[in-house]
Design a protein around this motif. Structure first.
Motif, PDB file in Angstrom:
ATOM      1  N   UNK A 129     -34.080 -33.316 -18.835  1.00  0.00           N
ATOM      2  CA  UNK A 129     -33.653 -32.085 -18.162  1.00  0.00           C
ATOM      3  C   UNK A 129     -33.814 -32.221 -16.645  1.00  0.00           C
ATOM      4  N   UNK A 130     -34.929 -32.780 -16.210  1.00  0.00           N
ATOM      5  CA  UNK A 130     -35.183 -32.928 -14.776  1.00  0.00           C
ATOM      6  C   UNK A 130     -34.129 -33.828 -14.155  1.00  0.00           C
ATOM      7  N   UNK A 131     -33.804 -34.927 -14.813  1.00  0.00           N
ATOM      8  CA  UNK A 131     -32.809 -35.864 -14.287  1.00  0.00           C
ATOM      9  C   UNK A 131     -31.471 -35.193 -14.132  1.00  0.00           C
ATOM     10  N   UNK A 132     -31.108 -34.383 -15.121  1.00  0.00           N
ATOM     11  CA  UNK A 132     -29.816 -33.689 -15.074  1.00  0.00           C
ATOM     12  C   UNK A 132     -29.782 -32.732 -13.890  1.00  0.00           C
ATOM     13  N   UNK A 133     -30.901 -32.001 -13.653  1.00  0.00           N
ATOM     14  CA  UNK A 133     -30.943 -31.024 -12.564  1.00  0.00           C
ATOM     15  C   UNK A 133     -30.814 -31.737 -11.216  1.00  0.00           C
ATOM     16  N   UNK A 134     -31.486 -32.861 -11.050  1.00  0.00           N
ATOM     17  CA  UNK A 134     -31.431 -33.599  -9.796  1.00  0.00           C
ATOM     18  C   UNK A 134     -30.015 -34.059  -9.512  1.00  0.00           C
ATOM     19  N   UNK A 135     -29.350 -34.580 -10.535  1.00  0.00           N
ATOM     20  CA  UNK A 135     -27.982 -35.071 -10.335  1.00  0.00           C
ATOM     21  C   UNK A 135     -27.071 -33.942  -9.914  1.00  0.00           C
TER      22      UNK A 135
END
Length: 486
Positions: free
Chosen positions: A457-463
């Motif tokens: 989830x964190x990776x998706x938000x950063x992207x």
């Protein structure tokens, strides 16, 4: 010569009387069929016709001169106790020419009283007095005497046949004219007169085609041909068949030459007939044609008759394999058995019914299935509820009527096994590990799964944030270039 001829005739008459059977009733041999009866009159029990020389003849043509010898039973003369020389016999007919009187041979006295115990009956008479007793006995004697008769030979010499019939009437009188005249006659079968000849007809008196006729299978048709009454023979008798569609001969000719047939005679004729496998009817009407020609008159005789023969198609009702819901059934549970069937024949079958019988079935069953058309199939199901462990055996019986109405039966049997229900089998097997204490709280693999999900989830938000920033900068630069151009 006259005395010698008279002596020969006396010898012939003596031998004639000695015959145990005077006449057989066959016209071709000169006999007449007369049944003696107890009567008050005179009648002929037999006769023969001879040449003047004494030879027996079988055919008497118009103009022939013959001797006629009669065997006579005479109750009347016996009642009057007359002598042979007191009896006068004359022919009274224009069919025959004879001017003299007949010659009567020796009288033989006899009695045809049907009561063979008449003497004992007389002895048993008991009256109130001697006079009445004697009167009763005398009445019985007179009754017995009324059955007395003479039998003798009556000869007519040199009789000429004129034609016009074959009945010879005779008047019997007595020298004592106070006694009544008796009249009797005899029919001479030897007489041949075309004007008086009766030609027999032809008919089929009997027919036989066996127990049953099936399409596609040859059978023998037997006919009993009969020539009816008449006084001439039929020549060139021919029998032929007219066959309907899909019926043919299995061999031979449609015509059968029989030859000659005498009146009142029978001849057997056979034909081998084959109904085709494609015969679709239920009855084959075969016409029998008969022709002949009269031997004397030359008259053509013809007649036809129809023989109706039931023809059935082969019975091709068949059953398939039995199907059981299971080869092993539990006691109290309900299983089933199924039997399929098909009518491969060309005719329907009727009143089909099925019955289940056997042991350990729970109950026997019956089903009425009705009629089954040609080319139709179906099946019948029965429930089975065994009530005891062990063997199950059953029979499914199908009863029906074929196209000819004949009852038919087909049976199929089966076996199975019934077992008691084991309730321990329904429980799960014991596992010792089930007794170990179970861990409480979140398992390790659960925490690992949560961490992985959070990281994703964190990776998706950063992207997503990075892409938005880059897009904003690109838009700002585009606006500045637009202002400088203006």
């Amino acid at each position: 010569m006259k005395r010698l001829f008279s002596l020969l005739m006396v010898l012939m008459l003596a031998s004639f009387l000695s015959l145990s059977v005077f006449a057989t009733g066959d016209d071709t041999t000169g006999g007449s069929d007369v049944v003696p009866t107890t009567s008050d009159g005179v009648y002929v029990t037999g006769y023969t016709v001879t040449t003047p020389a004494g030879g027996e003849i079988t055919t008497l043509n118009v103009g022939d001169q013959v001797n006629i010898v009669l065997q006579v039973v005479d109750h009347s003369s016996a009642r009057y106790s007359v002598k042979a020389e007191d009896i006068v016999a004359r022919i009274n007919s224009s069919i025959f020419t004879y001017t003299g009187t007949g010659e009567i041979g020796q009288l033989f006295e006899s009695n045809d009283d049907p009561n063979t115990n008449w003497e004992q009956e007389i002895n048993n008479v008991k009256g109130d007095n001697a006079q009445k007793e004697e009167q009763q006995k005398q009445a019985l004697r007179e009754k017995h005497a009324s059955y007395n008769y003479y039998s003798y030979v009556l000869l007519f010499r040199d009789v000429i046949y004129n034609g016009g019939g074959n009945t010879l009437p005779i008047n019997l009188s007595y020298l004592d004219t106070s006694k009544p005249m008796q009249q009797f006659s005899v029919t001479l079968g030897q007489c041949v007169d075309k004007d008086q000849t009766t030609t027999p007809n032809l008919l089929v008196r009997t027919s036989n085609y066996g127990d049953a006729v099936t399409a596609g299978t040859p059978f023998t048709l037997s006919l009993g041909l009969y020539a009816t009454d008449g006084n001439e023979t039929l020549n060139d008798v021919i029998v032929s068949l007219t066959l309907p569609e899909n019926i043919s001969l299995n061999g031979g000719s449609l015509s059968n030459y029989v030859g000659s047939m005498a009146a009142k005679s029978m001849r057997d004729v056979t034909f081998s007939v084959l109904p085709a496998a494609g015969f679709t009817g239920t009855v084959a009407d075969i016409t029998v044609n008969m022709t002949a020609v009269g031997d004397i008159t030359g008259k053509a005789v013809s007649s036809t008759t129809t023989i109706s023969i039931p023809v059935s198609q082969p019975d091709r009702f068949e059953v398939g394999q039995l199907q059981l819901s299971s080869d092993t059934m539990m006691v109290g549970d309900t299983g089933s058995v199924t039997l399929s069937y098909v009518n491969k024949g060309k005719n329907p079958i009727g009143n089909l019914e099925a019955r289940l019988t056997g042991t350990n079935l729970g109950s026997e069953s019956y089903q009425y299935l009705g009629n089954l058309n040609a080319g139709t199939e179906g099946s019948v199901d029965f429930d089975i509820t065994p009530d005891a462990a062990g063997s199950i055996s059953g029979i499914i019986t199908l009863n029906y009527e074929d196209a000819s109405g004949n009852p038919r039966t087909i049976s199929k049997d089966f076996t199975a096994t019934a077992e008691e229900m084991n309730y321990d089998d329904a429980m799960p097997d014991y596992d010792p590990s089930m007794d170990e204490p179970q861990q409480t709280g979140m398992p390790v693999w659960g925490w690992v799964l949560i961490v992985v999900c959070v990281g994703v989830v964190v990776a998706v938000v950063v992207v997503v944030i990075v892409r938005k920033r880059k897009k904003a900068k690109a838009l700002a630069a585009l606006d500045e270039d637009s202002d400088e151009d203006i």
